[in-house]
Design an enzyme around this catalytic site. Structure first.
Site, PDB file in Angstrom:
ATOM      1  N   ARG A 181       0.868  -1.178   0.000  1.00 19.83           N
ATOM      2  CA  ARG A 181       0.000   0.000   0.000  1.00 19.83           C
ATOM      3  C   ARG A 181       0.901   1.223   0.000  1.00 19.83           C
ATOM      4  NH1 ARG A 181      -2.601  -0.850   5.416  1.00 19.83           N
ATOM      5  NH2 ARG A 181      -3.323   1.264   5.014  1.00 19.83           N
ATOM      6  N   LYS A 196      -2.309  -8.160  11.939  1.00 20.55           N
ATOM      7  CA  LYS A 196      -3.625  -7.936  12.541  1.00 20.55           C
ATOM      8  C   LYS A 196      -4.646  -7.454  11.526  1.00 20.55           C
ATOM      9  CE  LYS A 196      -3.637  -3.378  14.748  1.00 20.55           C
ATOM     10  NZ  LYS A 196      -4.101  -2.658  15.928  1.00 20.55           N
ATOM     11  N   ASP A 197      -4.203  -7.023  10.361  1.00 20.61           N
ATOM     12  CA  ASP A 197      -5.149  -6.613   9.314  1.00 20.61           C
ATOM     13  C   ASP A 197      -5.588  -7.775   8.426  1.00 20.61           C
ATOM     14  OD1 ASP A 197      -5.093  -3.971  10.157  1.00 20.61           O
ATOM     15  OD2 ASP A 197      -3.385  -3.465   8.876  1.00 20.61           O
ATOM     16  N   SER A 205     -10.932   1.933  17.555  1.00 24.33           N
ATOM     17  CA  SER A 205     -10.892   0.505  17.818  1.00 24.33           C
ATOM     18  C   SER A 205     -11.909   0.186  18.917  1.00 24.33           C
ATOM     19  CB  SER A 205      -9.485   0.114  18.276  1.00 24.33           C
ATOM     20  OG  SER A 205      -9.541  -1.057  19.070  1.00 24.33           O
ATOM     21  N   LEU A 206     -12.884  -0.676  18.603  1.00 23.75           N
ATOM     22  CA  LEU A 206     -13.883  -1.067  19.605  1.00 23.75           C
ATOM     23  C   LEU A 206     -13.197  -1.780  20.766  1.00 23.75           C
ATOM     24  CD1 LEU A 206     -16.706  -2.511  17.298  1.00 23.75           C
ATOM     25  CD2 LEU A 206     -16.440  -0.170  18.155  1.00 23.75           C
ATOM     26  N   ARG A 207     -12.155  -2.534  20.420  1.00 26.53           N
ATOM     27  CA  ARG A 207     -11.401  -3.274  21.432  1.00 26.53           C
ATOM     28  C   ARG A 207     -10.745  -2.338  22.450  1.00 26.53           C
ATOM     29  NH1 ARG A 207      -6.108  -3.775  21.731  1.00 26.53           N
ATOM     30  NH2 ARG A 207      -5.870  -2.759  19.703  1.00 26.53           N
ATOM     31  N   ARG A 208     -10.083  -1.290  21.956  1.00 27.65           N
ATOM     32  CA  ARG A 208      -9.434  -0.336  22.866  1.00 27.65           C
ATOM     33  C   ARG A 208     -10.480   0.423  23.675  1.00 27.65           C
ATOM     34  NH1 ARG A 208      -5.576   1.373  17.896  1.00 27.65           N
ATOM     35  NH2 ARG A 208      -3.922  -0.143  18.270  1.00 27.65           N
ATOM     36  N   ARG A 248      -9.847   8.528  12.587  1.00 30.13           N
ATOM     37  CA  ARG A 248      -9.450   7.631  11.489  1.00 30.13           C
ATOM     38  C   ARG A 248      -8.307   8.251  10.702  1.00 30.13           C
ATOM     39  NH1 ARG A 248      -8.966   3.658   8.846  1.00 30.13           N
ATOM     40  NH2 ARG A 248     -10.300   3.907   7.047  1.00 30.13           N
ATOM     41  N   THR A 268      -1.872  10.998   9.420  1.00 29.81           N
ATOM     42  CA  THR A 268      -3.084  11.808   9.552  1.00 29.81           C
ATOM     43  C   THR A 268      -3.507  11.924  11.017  1.00 29.81           C
ATOM     44  OG1 THR A 268      -3.757  10.754   7.492  1.00 29.81           O
ATOM     45  CG2 THR A 268      -5.413  12.082   8.623  1.00 29.81           C
ATOM     46  N   ARG A 269      -3.428  10.813  11.726  1.00 31.83           N
ATOM     47  CA  ARG A 269      -3.883  10.825  13.122  1.00 31.83           C
ATOM     48  C   ARG A 269      -3.009  11.706  14.006  1.00 31.83           C
ATOM     49  NH1 ARG A 269      -6.348   4.929  14.643  1.00 31.83           N
ATOM     50  NH2 ARG A 269      -6.971   4.455  12.518  1.00 31.83           N
ATOM     51  N   CYS A 310     -12.680  -7.620  12.788  1.00 36.66           N
ATOM     52  CA  CYS A 310     -12.193  -6.381  13.389  1.00 36.66           C
ATOM     53  C   CYS A 310     -13.351  -5.520  13.848  1.00 36.66           C
ATOM     54  CB  CYS A 310     -11.231  -5.641  12.465  1.00 36.66           C
ATOM     55  SG  CYS A 310     -12.010  -4.880  11.057  1.00 36.66           S
TER      56      CYS A 310
HETATM   57  C1  DPM Z   1      -7.085  -3.265  13.122  1.00 33.57           C
HETATM   58  C2  DPM Z   1      -7.430  -2.397  14.172  1.00 33.57           C
HETATM   59  C3  DPM Z   1      -6.692  -1.212  13.954  1.00 33.57           C
HETATM   60  C4  DPM Z   1      -5.904  -1.420  12.770  1.00 33.57           C
HETATM   61  C5  DPM Z   1      -8.410  -2.688  15.281  1.00 33.57           C
HETATM   62  C6  DPM Z   1      -7.776  -2.868  16.662  1.00 33.57           C
HETATM   63  C7  DPM Z   1      -6.744   0.023  14.784  1.00 33.57           C
HETATM   64  C8  DPM Z   1      -7.885   0.887  14.329  1.00 33.57           C
HETATM   65  C9  DPM Z   1      -8.009   2.183  15.068  1.00 33.57           C
HETATM   66  C10 DPM Z   1      -7.613  -4.627  12.890  1.00 33.57           C
HETATM   67  N1  DPM Z   1      -6.186  -2.663  12.283  1.00 33.57           N
HETATM   68  O1  DPM Z   1      -6.563  -2.786  16.864  1.00 33.57           O
HETATM   69  O2  DPM Z   1      -8.549  -3.080  17.636  1.00 33.57           O
HETATM   70  O3  DPM Z   1      -7.238   2.505  15.990  1.00 33.57           O
HETATM   71  O4  DPM Z   1      -8.913   2.941  14.674  1.00 33.57           O
HETATM   72  C11 DPM Z   1      -3.460  -0.992  12.201  1.00 33.57           C
HETATM   73  C12 DPM Z   1      -2.342  -0.380  12.839  1.00 33.57           C
HETATM   74  C13 DPM Z   1      -1.249  -1.255  12.650  1.00 33.57           C
HETATM   75  C14 DPM Z   1      -1.721  -2.336  11.905  1.00 33.57           C
HETATM   76  C15 DPM Z   1      -2.335   0.922  13.537  1.00 33.57           C
HETATM   77  C16 DPM Z   1      -2.665   0.832  15.018  1.00 33.57           C
HETATM   78  C17 DPM Z   1       0.211  -1.100  13.064  1.00 33.57           C
HETATM   79  C18 DPM Z   1       0.660  -1.992  14.202  1.00 33.57           C
HETATM   80  C19 DPM Z   1       0.808  -3.477  13.954  1.00 33.57           C
HETATM   81  C20 DPM Z   1      -4.910  -0.473  12.109  1.00 33.57           C
HETATM   82  N2  DPM Z   1      -3.051  -2.126  11.642  1.00 33.57           N
HETATM   83  O5  DPM Z   1      -3.309  -0.109  15.495  1.00 33.57           O
HETATM   84  O6  DPM Z   1      -2.249   1.769  15.733  1.00 33.57           O
HETATM   85  O7  DPM Z   1       1.671  -3.937  13.157  1.00 33.57           O
HETATM   86  O8  DPM Z   1       0.087  -4.230  14.604  1.00 33.57           O
END
Ligand code: DPM
Length: 361
Positions: free
Chosen positions: A27, A99-100, A148-151, A168, A173-174, A262
């Site tokens: 990406r 995790k994606d 993140s709903l989890r966080r 988002r 950007t964040r 997710c």
């Molecule tokens: C997924 C989540 C998020 C990403 C959901 C979660 C965070 C979304 C958000 C499945 N993918 O974690 O509960 O905060 O709105 C993502 C990040 C990374 C991979 C960024 C992040 C980098 C870290 C890694 C987005 N995907 O979570 O801060 O390699 O795990």
């Protein structure tokens, strides 16, 4: 001169050596580029004769930056276009944040390598005006940015004096939204992503499991390839980090058995100590008030009995023939057993309600 013909691209070097051209899809976000470059660097060290090319493309997930991830639905958001390119032989390797990647990959694809995990925990990044504070000491009703709903579920329960709002966009950007506006007192991000971006100095607090458990696969990089491409599979398999593979297989098996994605609040914590693998997993209601959490462990003895390439073994989308097959099976079973234990206590109801409420928002 390089001569390219789809998957079978080879290049003729000046010295008469013939080597294949391998294309890596990525990406366009800075984090994705950094992650792909780091895997490319490892591969170049290991295979100096291979010609690696990097092909960058933008995905739907990169284009829809204003909608919460949990609302757009599927994880394949970030991965679909890259998988299409893999399928069409336009690229041979795609690097993702594990995790994606969904726990079931579309047919024809597999994770050929999981690299050593970075710090898997979440981190607090403060607005500069709040320097020195923590989630405990921030003023009441401070707004924390996370979609993140989890966080949100875990932190709402643990820090009821704080408020949580969506944020988002990619990491750049964040951070910009945090620093240049007054909307958020702090945001929560994965420590691993911040570290890879070179922004470790912005981390003011790492959240331990008692505050916030991490997402399945968080902090680990995954290399996705065509399941039938034996050459590439073998090439990338040396990147596997066995302990990380076992941890992540147990986490992914847990999530798959819960039928989570997710868009549901599911969190984990794993550790390898000697020959033991420990998995803690939890499901939450959106406000964190309802929580089911348990820990189980298994022996993951490395017996050197690797599976034979003839009958390839895939565990939750991962092909890891270089890792002990009995350990892989034990790790997958651990995740399923833990999920079944939580399902028996009512995890399904919690997740179904969370999903419904989130869809209705
Ligand atoms: C997924 C989540 C998020 C990403 C959901 C979660 C965070 C979304 C958000 C499945 N993918 O974690 O509960 O905060 O709105 C993502 C990040 C990374 C991979 C960024 C992040 C980098 C870290 C890694 C987005 N995907 O979570 O801060 O390699 O795990």
């Amino acid at each position: 001169k390089a001569e390219m013909s789809g998957n079978d691209s080879i290049s003729q070097e000046g010295n008469g050596k013939v080597s294949r051209v391998i294309r890596m899809g990525t990406r366009k976000s800075q984090l994705a580029r950094i992650q792909t470059d780091s895997v490319a660097g490892r591969l170049r060290e290991l295979y100096p004769d291979v010609h690696l090319e990097i092909v960058a493309m933008s995905t739907i997930g990169d284009k829809i930056l204003d909608t919460a991830l949990s609302k757009i639905g599927e994880k394949s958001l970030f991965t679909k276009e890259l998988e299409n390119a893999l399928e069409r032989n336009e690229v041979d390797i795609v690097v993702h944040s594990l995790k994606d990647l969904p726990t079931s990959l579309p047919p024809g694809f597999t994770i050929g390598a999981i690299l050593q995990r970075e710090n898997p925990h979440d981190a607090v990044v403060l607005h500069p005006k709040n320097a020195g504070l923590t989630l405990d000491s921030l003023p009441e009703r401070s707004v924390i940015g996370t979609s993140s709903l989890r966080r949100a579920a875990q932190l709402k329960k643990r820090f009821p004096q704080l408020e949580f709002e969506n944020i988002r966009g990619n990491l750049n950007t964040r951070l910009k939204k945090l620093d240049e506006k007054d909307d958020y007192a702090a945001i929560i991000l994965a420590a691993a992503g911040l570290k890879r971006m070179g922004w470790e100095s912005r981390i003011s607090q790492i959240l331990g499991p008692e505050d916030c458990m991490y997402a399945v696969g968080q902090g680990a990089l995954a290399v996705e390839v065509r399941a039938q491409d034996k050459d590439i599979l073998e090439m990338v398999s040396v990147l596997h980090h066995p302990d990380t593979v076992l941890q992540c297989i147990s986490e992914r098996a847990f999530l798959r058995q819960l039928e989570g994605g997710c868009s549901v609040p599911v969190a984990v914590h794993t550790e390898v100590k000697g020959s033991m693998l420990y998995l803690t997993g939890a499901v939450y209601s959106l406000d964190g008030a309802d929580c089911l959490k348990d820990t189980m462990q298994t022996v993951v003895e490395i017996d050197n009995k690797v599976s034979e390439s003839a009958q390839e073994c895939v565990h939750v989308g991962v092909t890891a023939n270089s890792v002990s097959s009995s350990a892989l099976e034990a790790a997958e079973k651990l995740g399923m057993d833990l999920a079944n234990a939580l399902l028996n206590k009512g995890a399904k109801d919690i997740l179904t309600t969370a999903r419904k409420l989130n869809d209705a928002r």
